[in-house]
Design a protein around this motif. Structure first.
Motif, PDB file in Angstrom:
ATOM      1  N   GLY A  45       0.820  -1.207   0.000  1.00  0.00           N
ATOM      2  CA  GLY A  45       0.000   0.000   0.000  1.00  0.00           C
ATOM      3  C   GLY A  45       0.850   1.252   0.000  1.00  0.00           C
ATOM      4  N   GLY A  46       0.723   2.019  -1.087  1.00  0.00           N
ATOM      5  CA  GLY A  46       1.497   3.263  -1.217  1.00  0.00           C
ATOM      6  C   GLY A  46       0.609   4.470  -0.988  1.00  0.00           C
ATOM      7  N   LEU A  97      -0.921   7.130   2.298  1.00  0.00           N
ATOM      8  CA  LEU A  97      -0.243   8.056   3.208  1.00  0.00           C
ATOM      9  C   LEU A  97       0.708   7.300   4.134  1.00  0.00           C
ATOM     10  CD1 LEU A  97      -3.223  10.402   4.105  1.00  0.00           C
ATOM     11  CD2 LEU A  97      -1.380  10.778   2.459  1.00  0.00           C
ATOM     12  N   MET A 120      -1.198  -1.070  -5.745  1.00  0.00           N
ATOM     13  CA  MET A 120      -1.957  -1.703  -6.846  1.00  0.00           C
ATOM     14  C   MET A 120      -2.461  -0.709  -7.893  1.00  0.00           C
ATOM     15  SD  MET A 120      -5.499  -2.800  -5.026  1.00  0.00           S
ATOM     16  CE  MET A 120      -6.686  -1.589  -4.448  1.00  0.00           C
ATOM     17  N   THR A 174      -9.056   1.636  -6.263  1.00  0.00           N
ATOM     18  CA  THR A 174     -10.035   1.494  -5.175  1.00  0.00           C
ATOM     19  C   THR A 174     -11.293   2.261  -5.598  1.00  0.00           C
ATOM     20  OG1 THR A 174      -9.664   3.530  -3.927  1.00  0.00           O
ATOM     21  CG2 THR A 174      -8.075   1.749  -3.558  1.00  0.00           C
ATOM     22  N   CYS A 181     -10.300  12.550  -0.203  1.00  0.00           N
ATOM     23  CA  CYS A 181     -11.489  13.380  -0.002  1.00  0.00           C
ATOM     24  C   CYS A 181     -11.057  14.827   0.195  1.00  0.00           C
ATOM     25  CB  CYS A 181     -12.265  12.827   1.182  1.00  0.00           C
ATOM     26  SG  CYS A 181     -13.839  13.612   1.451  1.00  0.00           S
ATOM     27  N   ALA A 185      -0.103  -1.615   4.841  1.00  0.00           N
ATOM     28  CA  ALA A 185      -0.661  -0.253   4.941  1.00  0.00           C
ATOM     29  C   ALA A 185      -1.643  -0.070   3.797  1.00  0.00           C
ATOM     30  CB  ALA A 185       0.471   0.768   4.872  1.00  0.00           C
ATOM     31  N   LEU A 245      -9.700   0.998   2.244  1.00  0.00           N
ATOM     32  CA  LEU A 245     -10.308   0.370   1.072  1.00  0.00           C
ATOM     33  C   LEU A 245      -9.415  -0.757   0.561  1.00  0.00           C
ATOM     34  CD1 LEU A 245     -11.410   3.754  -0.542  1.00  0.00           C
ATOM     35  CD2 LEU A 245     -12.803   2.212   0.839  1.00  0.00           C
ATOM     36  N   GLN A 277      -4.800   3.670   8.355  1.00  0.00           N
ATOM     37  CA  GLN A 277      -6.179   3.575   8.823  1.00  0.00           C
ATOM     38  C   GLN A 277      -6.550   2.146   9.225  1.00  0.00           C
ATOM     39  OE1 GLN A 277      -8.232   6.435   8.454  1.00  0.00           O
ATOM     40  NE2 GLN A 277     -10.281   5.610   8.749  1.00  0.00           N
ATOM     41  N   GLU A 306      -7.447   7.181  12.855  1.00  0.00           N
ATOM     42  CA  GLU A 306      -8.281   7.869  11.870  1.00  0.00           C
ATOM     43  C   GLU A 306      -7.621   9.194  11.455  1.00  0.00           C
ATOM     44  OE1 GLU A 306     -11.788   6.792  11.379  1.00  0.00           O
ATOM     45  OE2 GLU A 306     -11.936   8.344   9.863  1.00  0.00           O
ATOM     46  N   GLY A 307      -7.798   9.571  10.203  1.00  0.00           N
ATOM     47  CA  GLY A 307      -7.364  10.904   9.766  1.00  0.00           C
ATOM     48  C   GLY A 307      -6.033  10.883   9.033  1.00  0.00           C
ATOM     49  N   TYR A 308      -5.902  11.801   8.081  1.00  0.00           N
ATOM     50  CA  TYR A 308      -4.705  11.830   7.237  1.00  0.00           C
ATOM     51  C   TYR A 308      -3.414  11.881   8.064  1.00  0.00           C
ATOM     52  CZ  TYR A 308      -7.723  13.277   3.238  1.00  0.00           C
ATOM     53  OH  TYR A 308      -8.669  13.368   2.253  1.00  0.00           O
ATOM     54  N   ASN A 313      -2.607   8.869  10.115  1.00  0.00           N
ATOM     55  CA  ASN A 313      -2.168   7.762   9.266  1.00  0.00           C
ATOM     56  C   ASN A 313      -0.719   7.937   8.833  1.00  0.00           C
ATOM     57  OD1 ASN A 313      -5.467   7.651   7.886  1.00  0.00           O
ATOM     58  ND2 ASN A 313      -4.614   6.362   9.446  1.00  0.00           N
TER      59      ASN A 313
HETATM   60  C1  LIG Z   1     -13.919   7.727   1.208  1.00  0.00           C
HETATM   61  C2  LIG Z   1     -12.978   8.168   2.289  1.00  0.00           C
HETATM   62  C3  LIG Z   1     -12.809   9.520   2.554  1.00  0.00           C
HETATM   63  C4  LIG Z   1     -11.924   9.953   3.573  1.00  0.00           C
HETATM   64  N1  LIG Z   1     -11.791  11.278   3.787  1.00  0.00           N
HETATM   65  C5  LIG Z   1     -10.928  11.716   4.733  1.00  0.00           C
HETATM   66  C6  LIG Z   1     -10.740  13.117   4.946  1.00  0.00           C
HETATM   67  O1  LIG Z   1     -11.356  13.943   4.280  1.00  0.00           O
HETATM   68  N2  LIG Z   1      -9.877  13.526   5.913  1.00  0.00           N
HETATM   69  C7  LIG Z   1      -9.176  12.628   6.651  1.00  0.00           C
HETATM   70  O2  LIG Z   1      -8.389  13.033   7.512  1.00  0.00           O
HETATM   71  N3  LIG Z   1      -9.323  11.277   6.479  1.00  0.00           N
HETATM   72  C8  LIG Z   1     -10.181  10.807   5.530  1.00  0.00           C
HETATM   73  N4  LIG Z   1     -10.355   9.455   5.332  1.00  0.00           N
HETATM   74  C9  LIG Z   1      -9.684   8.506   6.234  1.00  0.00           C
HETATM   75  C10 LIG Z   1      -8.164   8.276   5.991  1.00  0.00           C
HETATM   76  O3  LIG Z   1      -7.443   9.315   6.612  1.00  0.00           O
HETATM   77  C11 LIG Z   1      -7.733   8.161   4.569  1.00  0.00           C
HETATM   78  O4  LIG Z   1      -8.417   7.096   3.999  1.00  0.00           O
HETATM   79  C12 LIG Z   1      -6.215   7.913   4.418  1.00  0.00           C
HETATM   80  O5  LIG Z   1      -5.864   7.992   3.068  1.00  0.00           O
HETATM   81  C13 LIG Z   1      -5.784   6.569   4.958  1.00  0.00           C
HETATM   82  O6  LIG Z   1      -4.401   6.413   4.803  1.00  0.00           O
HETATM   83  P1  LIG Z   1      -3.800   4.952   4.561  1.00  0.00           P
HETATM   84  O7  LIG Z   1      -2.375   5.118   4.205  1.00  0.00           O
HETATM   85  O8  LIG Z   1      -4.131   4.088   5.703  1.00  0.00           O
HETATM   86  O9  LIG Z   1      -4.624   4.378   3.320  1.00  0.00           O
HETATM   87  P2  LIG Z   1      -4.629   4.909   1.814  1.00  0.00           P
HETATM   88  O10 LIG Z   1      -4.154   6.298   1.721  1.00  0.00           O
HETATM   89  O11 LIG Z   1      -5.979   4.561   1.274  1.00  0.00           O
HETATM   90  O12 LIG Z   1      -3.535   3.971   1.131  1.00  0.00           O
HETATM   91  C14 LIG Z   1      -3.713   2.594   0.983  1.00  0.00           C
HETATM   92  C15 LIG Z   1      -3.163   2.194  -0.365  1.00  0.00           C
HETATM   93  O13 LIG Z   1      -3.124   0.789  -0.446  1.00  0.00           O
HETATM   94  C16 LIG Z   1      -3.469   0.420  -1.769  1.00  0.00           C
HETATM   95  N5  LIG Z   1      -3.932  -0.976  -1.708  1.00  0.00           N
HETATM   96  C17 LIG Z   1      -5.083  -1.472  -1.187  1.00  0.00           C
HETATM   97  N6  LIG Z   1      -5.109  -2.806  -1.258  1.00  0.00           N
HETATM   98  C18 LIG Z   1      -3.949  -3.173  -1.862  1.00  0.00           C
HETATM   99  C19 LIG Z   1      -3.392  -4.425  -2.245  1.00  0.00           C
HETATM  100  N7  LIG Z   1      -4.024  -5.580  -2.015  1.00  0.00           N
HETATM  101  N8  LIG Z   1      -2.175  -4.451  -2.850  1.00  0.00           N
HETATM  102  C20 LIG Z   1      -1.499  -3.288  -3.107  1.00  0.00           C
HETATM  103  N9  LIG Z   1      -2.001  -2.073  -2.794  1.00  0.00           N
HETATM  104  C21 LIG Z   1      -3.197  -2.025  -2.155  1.00  0.00           C
HETATM  105  C22 LIG Z   1      -4.518   1.435  -2.167  1.00  0.00           C
HETATM  106  O14 LIG Z   1      -4.585   1.565  -3.577  1.00  0.00           O
HETATM  107  C23 LIG Z   1      -4.006   2.701  -1.503  1.00  0.00           C
HETATM  108  O15 LIG Z   1      -3.202   3.474  -2.354  1.00  0.00           O
HETATM  109  C24 LIG Z   1     -11.210   8.989   4.333  1.00  0.00           C
HETATM  110  C25 LIG Z   1     -11.388   7.631   4.053  1.00  0.00           C
HETATM  111  C26 LIG Z   1     -12.252   7.219   3.057  1.00  0.00           C
HETATM  112  C27 LIG Z   1     -12.407   5.749   2.769  1.00  0.00           C
END
Ligand SMILES: Cc1cc2nc3c(=O)[nH]c(=O)nc-3n(C[C@H](O)[C@H](O)[C@H](O)COP(=O)(O)OP(=O)(O)OC[C@H]3O[C@@H](n4cnc5c(N)ncnc54)[C@H](O)[C@@H]3O)c2cc1C
Length: 459
Positions: A8-9, A11, A32, A38, A51, A132, A136, A353, A358-360, A363
């Motif tokens: 997962g690339g 945040l 991916m 996603t 978002c 990570a 989604l 997440q 929770e939150g950018y 994370n």
């Molecule tokens: C619809 C939505 C809106 C949101 N809005 C906000 C907001 O406005 N403000 C806020 O603070 N937080 C928000 N969040 C919550 C959260 O802060 C963000 O989702 C944040 O991007 C999560 O960071 P992350 O690194 O955990 O996941 P992500 O940034 O989603 O990174 C995960 C990555 O993993 C990749 N991935 C997934 N499965 C696989 C796999 N099997 N193999 C390889 N790659 C894969 C994805 O493509 C993605 O790039 C929101 C969440 C959602 C779902």
């Protein structure tokens, strides 16, 4: 040769990759997108914001601002690139999302220790790994996670109720009691907000008319299909209905449902109230209370307006607003250590997440610690646990020690921090005291590390 695999690339994964690579590990980062998207991302960039383009306040005496300052002192790449991509937004850090994501992508592509592979990962890799994959996470990887954790331990949907800061509840109006006097504490386990008929009617009217957040298509599919909020667990979906949807079923629906007053006597009147909103303790320190049965999809401003109509909550401060959305996350209290290691496999870390933070900015912060700790483990040193007085340390303490009863994702807030040694009445002064103590604890923690281990600001 690879020392560390990151899945997962987003945040968290991007920050983790940078931190580990800077410490000398050869990192393989699997993302991916764009081959497989996603339902919310739209580009192939790393660290795409799905978002809002705001990373929240920069004021250090606010919880989100404190977390940013901690990230700055810990040498976060993504925070620096966000600041370089900033657009005017008052005291908030808002970014041009394309510039930000492009900068992160370029920084990682150019790093000699990082190889980026655009492929979906469908099994949990062997060897040193950070998962990570975010809220989604792809279906195939979710299945692999269920296999790893057991069906009950992975959640797919958030139906969360607001959390109120205890100090902001007016106890001249509210009273402590458990239904029928059953409760561990003599005084009762719940804080109860009593309503008379007129207050109840006005509240129901406001609730059914309040503005709701539009669900996205993929979220509507989950909600309307009603698969249950937990993978593999056939919990009846009715149990998670938003409170405003329940209220629309009839004027008395709430008075016979989550606001039923049975078994509760208001000590001030000696009577049973017409309806009661119950608040249940949410953290061990007793500084946070969640609103029982109040999972909601109202806009945040509307939640503040309508829920402040509840007697005793007129000045309520919300540590978290209620939300309903697709969200894959682990049952961290049973599965993770505060180092972000999986309890059953020390070379497997989780970040972002999916850990229940929770939150950018939260994370990004978990990514920073997971990358750093993975590097420590690879180099034969024990992974770090941050002091609980820091915002990041407190968040990780919360997710790994939260109540098993109804664990839900949490974002930075002062209610997570251990109480101050002395009570500070003024809200702003209290926030400043929390922040000062957090930064002192962080600085002392960093100074205690060997010089070569101390975080350096990104070049
Ligand atoms: C619809 C939505 C809106 C949101 N809005 C906000 C907001 O406005 N403000 C806020 O603070 N937080 C928000 N969040 C919550 C959260 O802060 C963000 O989702 C944040 O991007 C999560 O960071 P992350 O690194 O955990 O996941 P992500 O940034 O989603 O990174 C995960 C990555 O993993 C990749 N991935 C997934 N499965 C696989 C796999 N099997 N193999 C390889 N790659 C894969 C994805 O493509 C993605 O790039 C929101 C969440 C959602 C779902």
């Amino acid at each position: 040769m690879t020392d560390l695999i990151i899945v997962g690339g987003g945040l968290a994964g991007s920050e983790a990759a940078w931190q580990a690579a800077q410490r000398g590990l050869r990192v393989r980062l699997y993302e991916m997108r764009p081959r497989k998207m996603t339902p919310a991302h739209t580009t192939g960039y790393l660290a795409e914001l799905v978002c809002s383009n705001s990373l929240g306040t920069t004021l250090v005496d606010r919880a989100g601002g404190l977390l940013k300052e901690e990230l700055r002192r810990l040498g976060s790449l993504l925070l620096r690139l966000a600041e370089e991509s900033a657009v005017p937004a008052g005291s908030a850090l808002a970014v041009d999302r394309t510039v930000f994501a492009a900068k992160v992508t370029a920084a990682l592509e150019q790093h000699p220790n990082i190889t980026i592979i655009h492929e979906e990962v469908t099994t949990i890799p062997a060897g040193l790994t950070i998962i990570a994959s975010g809220p989604l996470t792809s279906d195939a990887l979710s299945q692999a996670l269920i296999h790893l954790t057991g069906q009950e331990q992975l959640y797919f949907f958030d139906a969360i109720a607001p959390i109120v800061v205890a100090e902001s509840i007016n106890m001249d109006i509210c009273f402590r009691a458990s239904r029928y006097g059953r409760g561990a504490q003599d005084a009762g386990d719940y804080i109860n907000c009593p309503m008379n008929k007129a207050e109840y009617d006005a509240f129901v009217d406001a609730l059914v008319q309040a503005e709701r957040i539009e669900l996205r298509d993929f979220e509507r599919v989950y909600l309307e299909a009603g698969p249950g909020v937990k993978a593999g667990k056939s919990r009846f979906f009715e149990g998670c209905l938003p409170i405003e949807v329940l209220a629309r079923r009839g004027r008395e629906a709430l008075a016979y449902g989550p606001l039923r007053p049975v078994g509760l006597i208001d000590p001030r009147t000696g009577q049973r109230p017409y309806a009661v909103v119950q608040l249940r303790q949410d953290n061990l320190a007793g500084t946070l209370y969640n609103m029982v049965g109040f999972q909601t999809n109202l806009k945040f401003g509307e939640q503040r307006r309508v829920f402040r109509m509840i007697p005793g909550l007129e000045q309520a401060e919300f540590a978290r607003y209620g939300q309903m959305h697709r969200n894959t996350f682990l049952f961290a209290p049973a599965l993770l250590w505060p180092t972000l290691q999986f309890r059953q496999r020390e070379d497997l870390f989780f970040a972002g997440q999916i850990t229940g933070v929770e939150g950018y900015v939260g994370n990004i912060a978990t990514g920073l610690l997971a990358g750093w700790n993975a590097a420590r483990l690879a180099q034969g040193r024990a992974p770090l646990v941050l002091p609980p007085e820091t915002m990041l340390g407190a968040l990780l303490h919360y997710i790994t020690h939260a109540s098993e009863h109804d664990f839900q994702p949490m974002k930075a807030n002062f209610g997570l921090l251990p109480p101050l040694p002395r009570r500070v009445r003024d809200k702003r002064a209290r926030a400043r005291a929390y922040s000062q103590r957090a930064l002192q604890a962080l600085d002392a923690f960093v100074q205690a590390l060997p010089p070569e281990e101390r975080p350096a600001p990104p070049p």
